[in-house]
Scaffold this motif. Structure first.
Motif, PDB file in Angstrom:
ATOM      1  N   THR A  56       0.826  -1.218   0.000  1.00 55.52           N
ATOM      2  CA  THR A  56       0.000   0.000   0.000  1.00 55.52           C
ATOM      3  C   THR A  56       0.854   1.258   0.000  1.00 55.52           C
ATOM      4  OG1 THR A  56      -0.157  -0.144   2.425  1.00 55.52           O
ATOM      5  CG2 THR A  56      -1.908  -1.180   1.142  1.00 55.52           C
ATOM      6  N   TRP A  57       1.346   1.632   1.162  1.00 58.84           N
ATOM      7  CA  TRP A  57       2.046   2.905   1.327  1.00 58.84           C
ATOM      8  C   TRP A  57       3.320   2.980   0.492  1.00 58.84           C
ATOM      9  CZ3 TRP A  57       6.667   4.870   3.288  1.00 58.84           C
ATOM     10  CH2 TRP A  57       6.666   6.227   3.621  1.00 58.84           C
ATOM     11  N   ILE A  58       4.144   1.949   0.560  1.00 56.67           N
ATOM     12  CA  ILE A  58       5.403   1.942  -0.201  1.00 56.67           C
ATOM     13  C   ILE A  58       5.125   2.021  -1.698  1.00 56.67           C
ATOM     14  CG2 ILE A  58       7.427   0.567  -0.819  1.00 56.67           C
ATOM     15  CD1 ILE A  58       7.714   1.740   1.919  1.00 56.67           C
ATOM     16  N   LYS A  59       4.177   1.247  -2.165  1.00 59.63           N
ATOM     17  CA  LYS A  59       3.859   1.220  -3.593  1.00 59.63           C
ATOM     18  C   LYS A  59       3.388   2.585  -4.076  1.00 59.63           C
ATOM     19  CE  LYS A  59       1.056  -1.266  -6.995  1.00 59.63           C
ATOM     20  NZ  LYS A  59       0.043  -2.342  -7.184  1.00 59.63           N
ATOM     21  N   LYS A  60       2.579   3.255  -3.256  1.00 59.04           N
ATOM     22  CA  LYS A  60       2.056   4.570  -3.645  1.00 59.04           C
ATOM     23  C   LYS A  60       3.188   5.585  -3.834  1.00 59.04           C
ATOM     24  CE  LYS A  60       0.256   7.118  -0.430  1.00 59.04           C
ATOM     25  NZ  LYS A  60      -0.679   7.659   0.598  1.00 59.04           N
ATOM     26  N   TRP A  61       4.086   5.665  -2.837  1.00 57.54           N
ATOM     27  CA  TRP A  61       5.161   6.653  -2.914  1.00 57.54           C
ATOM     28  C   TRP A  61       6.238   6.251  -3.909  1.00 57.54           C
ATOM     29  CZ3 TRP A  61       4.865  11.460  -1.298  1.00 57.54           C
ATOM     30  CH2 TRP A  61       3.909  11.776  -0.340  1.00 57.54           C
ATOM     31  N   LEU A  62       6.469   4.967  -4.070  1.00 59.10           N
ATOM     32  CA  LEU A  62       7.438   4.517  -5.057  1.00 59.10           C
ATOM     33  C   LEU A  62       6.998   4.908  -6.460  1.00 59.10           C
ATOM     34  CD1 LEU A  62      10.076   2.923  -5.376  1.00 59.10           C
ATOM     35  CD2 LEU A  62       8.709   0.850  -5.629  1.00 59.10           C
ATOM     36  N   THR A  63       5.714   4.762  -6.731  1.00 58.12           N
ATOM     37  CA  THR A  63       5.182   5.166  -8.036  1.00 58.12           C
ATOM     38  C   THR A  63       5.362   6.660  -8.262  1.00 58.12           C
ATOM     39  OG1 THR A  63       3.526   3.392  -7.954  1.00 58.12           O
ATOM     40  CG2 THR A  63       3.111   5.214  -9.468  1.00 58.12           C
ATOM     41  N   ARG A  64       5.129   7.440  -7.226  1.00 62.56           N
ATOM     42  CA  ARG A  64       5.261   8.898  -7.352  1.00 62.56           C
ATOM     43  C   ARG A  64       6.707   9.303  -7.620  1.00 62.56           C
ATOM     44  NH1 ARG A  64       2.110  13.177  -6.213  1.00 62.56           N
ATOM     45  NH2 ARG A  64       3.118  15.156  -5.696  1.00 62.56           N
ATOM     46  N   PHE A  65       7.647   8.738  -6.873  1.00 64.36           N
ATOM     47  CA  PHE A  65       9.052   9.107  -7.044  1.00 64.36           C
ATOM     48  C   PHE A  65       9.612   8.595  -8.373  1.00 64.36           C
ATOM     49  CE2 PHE A  65       9.358   9.050  -2.149  1.00 64.36           C
ATOM     50  CZ  PHE A  65       8.902  10.358  -2.104  1.00 64.36           C
ATOM     51  N   GLU A  66       9.165   7.428  -8.800  1.00 66.57           N
ATOM     52  CA  GLU A  66       9.610   6.922 -10.109  1.00 66.57           C
ATOM     53  C   GLU A  66       9.105   7.819 -11.233  1.00 66.57           C
ATOM     54  OE1 GLU A  66       8.184   2.933 -10.129  1.00 66.57           O
ATOM     55  OE2 GLU A  66      10.020   2.112  -9.216  1.00 66.57           O
ATOM     56  N   GLY A  67       7.920   8.395 -11.058  1.00 71.40           N
ATOM     57  CA  GLY A  67       7.414   9.345 -12.049  1.00 71.40           C
ATOM     58  C   GLY A  67       8.293  10.583 -12.130  1.00 71.40           C
ATOM     59  N   MET A  68       8.811  11.051 -10.981  1.00 70.50           N
ATOM     60  CA  MET A  68       9.729  12.195 -10.983  1.00 70.50           C
ATOM     61  C   MET A  68      11.027  11.841 -11.694  1.00 70.50           C
ATOM     62  SD  MET A  68       9.043  13.463  -7.052  1.00 70.50           S
ATOM     63  CE  MET A  68      10.281  14.772  -7.086  1.00 70.50           C
ATOM     64  N   MET A  69      11.476  10.604 -11.543  1.00 70.61           N
ATOM     65  CA  MET A  69      12.689  10.167 -12.241  1.00 70.61           C
ATOM     66  C   MET A  69      12.467  10.127 -13.748  1.00 70.61           C
ATOM     67  SD  MET A  69      13.913   7.062  -9.743  1.00 70.61           S
ATOM     68  CE  MET A  69      15.013   6.439 -11.008  1.00 70.61           C
ATOM     69  N   GLU A  70      11.327   9.585 -14.153  1.00 68.15           N
ATOM     70  CA  GLU A  70      11.053   9.471 -15.588  1.00 68.15           C
ATOM     71  C   GLU A  70      10.939  10.829 -16.259  1.00 68.15           C
ATOM     72  OE1 GLU A  70       7.529   7.148 -15.738  1.00 68.15           O
ATOM     73  OE2 GLU A  70       8.518   5.274 -15.138  1.00 68.15           O
ATOM     74  N   SER A  71      10.477  11.825 -15.506  1.00 67.08           N
ATOM     75  CA  SER A  71      10.361  13.169 -16.078  1.00 67.08           C
ATOM     76  C   SER A  71      11.692  13.918 -16.067  1.00 67.08           C
ATOM     77  CB  SER A  71       9.317  13.978 -15.311  1.00 67.08           C
ATOM     78  OG  SER A  71       9.708  14.133 -13.956  1.00 67.08           O
ATOM     79  N   GLY A  72      12.726  13.314 -15.474  1.00 67.01           N
ATOM     80  CA  GLY A  72      14.060  13.911 -15.500  1.00 67.01           C
ATOM     81  C   GLY A  72      14.334  14.948 -14.436  1.00 67.01           C
ATOM     82  N   ILE A  73      13.444  15.125 -13.471  1.00 70.89           N
ATOM     83  CA  ILE A  73      13.663  16.144 -12.435  1.00 70.89           C
ATOM     84  C   ILE A  73      14.211  15.542 -11.144  1.00 70.89           C
ATOM     85  CG2 ILE A  73      11.871  17.649 -13.367  1.00 70.89           C
ATOM     86  CD1 ILE A  73      10.012  16.625 -11.215  1.00 70.89           C
ATOM     87  N   LEU A  74      14.429  14.238 -11.126  1.00 70.85           N
ATOM     88  CA  LEU A  74      15.022  13.582  -9.955  1.00 70.85           C
ATOM     89  C   LEU A  74      16.070  12.591 -10.432  1.00 70.85           C
ATOM     90  CD1 LEU A  74      15.148  12.924  -6.923  1.00 70.85           C
ATOM     91  CD2 LEU A  74      13.293  11.284  -7.287  1.00 70.85           C
ATOM     92  N   GLU A  75      17.304  12.788  -9.964  1.00 68.37           N
ATOM     93  CA  GLU A  75      18.407  11.898 -10.320  1.00 68.37           C
ATOM     94  C   GLU A  75      18.927  11.238  -9.047  1.00 68.37           C
ATOM     95  OE1 GLU A  75      21.291  14.295 -12.264  1.00 68.37           O
ATOM     96  OE2 GLU A  75      19.934  14.963 -13.861  1.00 68.37           O
TER      97      GLU A  75
END
Length: 321
Positions: free
Chosen positions: A150-169
């Protein structure tokens, strides 16, 4: 070894049990005398690549979560000891037994737990803290599994989206520090909700599993007949001494060094982003954009380690002043 003396000859049944797909964890029935009989502690590092770590403690009898904390690490002994100390002060005592895995981060908790019992149990106080494999730490592992889904999956998806958009390395310490600074408080609030929901939900009866069953908060505060609260009082002088060996309050939420915190405070002073998911995201964008621009103006190279990043923050703060 000759063919006649091989494992297939001397231990055929053992070889069969250890073959792929055959080895199984032996399941055991869980028994507890009541609330605070056994506390189970464990960490969750599924978000460690984002600089985010979770640590938890659950009461074995009632399945009530006693602490659920997010921070910059769950490997620091003083952080885990602080969680334990705060709950002991809040409840007015410690459990009869603490169960953990073999991680070194739990050693200070073990020393504190042993010291709390030494006056009553003497040389046998060491038995009040038990370390073992994670797969046999049943209560903590069960809650950890739910948290991952639940919780881990939700935030992991959010942070991976930031990585894919190139604003988080992930290999840029500055990005990780900015993410921690802007998101840790929101993550802790979200965990507080998870803890409240878990502690108030109904644990239904399971086949071949001993009880009790019901709401964790209710079972913890009002155990059913035949069970008693096993909380053990702790002497005030031991608590006073323990306070000297734990981390400062909320130290687990402090990011990088003081210069970084002052720098972030100055950058966000007039922004007033709302304390929401989108507000945290906007604050992150503001921080790493301002810090990146400052690095470019001063022709500073991107740091490769967090130690290098800390030195860089000192330079940028002096320039801002």
């Amino acid at each position: 070894m000759s063919e006649e003396c091989g494992l297939a000859t001397v231990d055929a049944s053992g070889l069969q049990r250890r073959s792929p797909g055959k080895k199984k964890i032996q399941r055991r029935n869980y028994h507890s005398s009541g609330p605070n009989d056994t506390w189970h502690i464990d960490g969750n590092d599924k978000l460690k690549f984002f600089g985010i770590w979770v640590h938890l403690c659950i009461d074995g009898f009632s399945r009530r979560v006693l602490w659920l904390k997010v921070g910059t690490s769950n490997r620091k002994q003083k952080f885990v000891a602080r969680y334990f100390f705060d709950v002991v002060v809040e409840l007015g005592g410690c459990p009869r037994l603490i169960r953990s895995d073999r991680g070194k981060e739990n050693l200070v908790v073990g020393e504190m737990q042993t010291a709390f019992h030494v006056r009553q149990l003497g040389d046998q106080a060491w038995q009040c803290f038990r370390m073992g494999t994670s797969v046999h730490n049943q209560r903590a592992e069960c809650f950890n599994s739910m948290l991952k889904r639940t919780w881990i999956k939700k935030w992991l998806t959010r942070f991976e989206g930031m990585m894919e958009s190139g604003i988080l390395e992930l290999d840029n310490p500055v990005h990780i520090n900015c993410l921690q600074y802007t998101h840790l408080e929101m993550l802790q609030e979200d965990l507080n909700i998870e803890r409240t929901v878990w502690n108030s939900h109904d644990i239904r009866k399971q086949r071949h599993a001993p009880g009790p069953f019901g709401k964790p908060d209710v079972m913890y505060n009002s155990p059913p007949p035949g069970f008693a609260d096993m909380l053990c009082p702790v002497d005030d002088d031991l608590l006073d001494f323990s306070q000297q060996i734990v981390s400062e309050e909320n130290e687990h939420l402090r990011v990088a060094n003081e210069e970084f915190q002052d720098l972030c405070g100055a950058i966000l002073a007039n922004s007033r982003f709302p304390h929401t998911l989108n507000g945290c995201f906007a604050a992150y964008l503001k921080l790493f954009e301002e810090i990146t621009n400052c690095m470019n103006r001063n022709m500073l190279q991107t740091p490769s380690t967090f130690a290098e990043a800390n030195e860089l923050y000192k330079i940028m703060l002096r320039e801002r002043e």
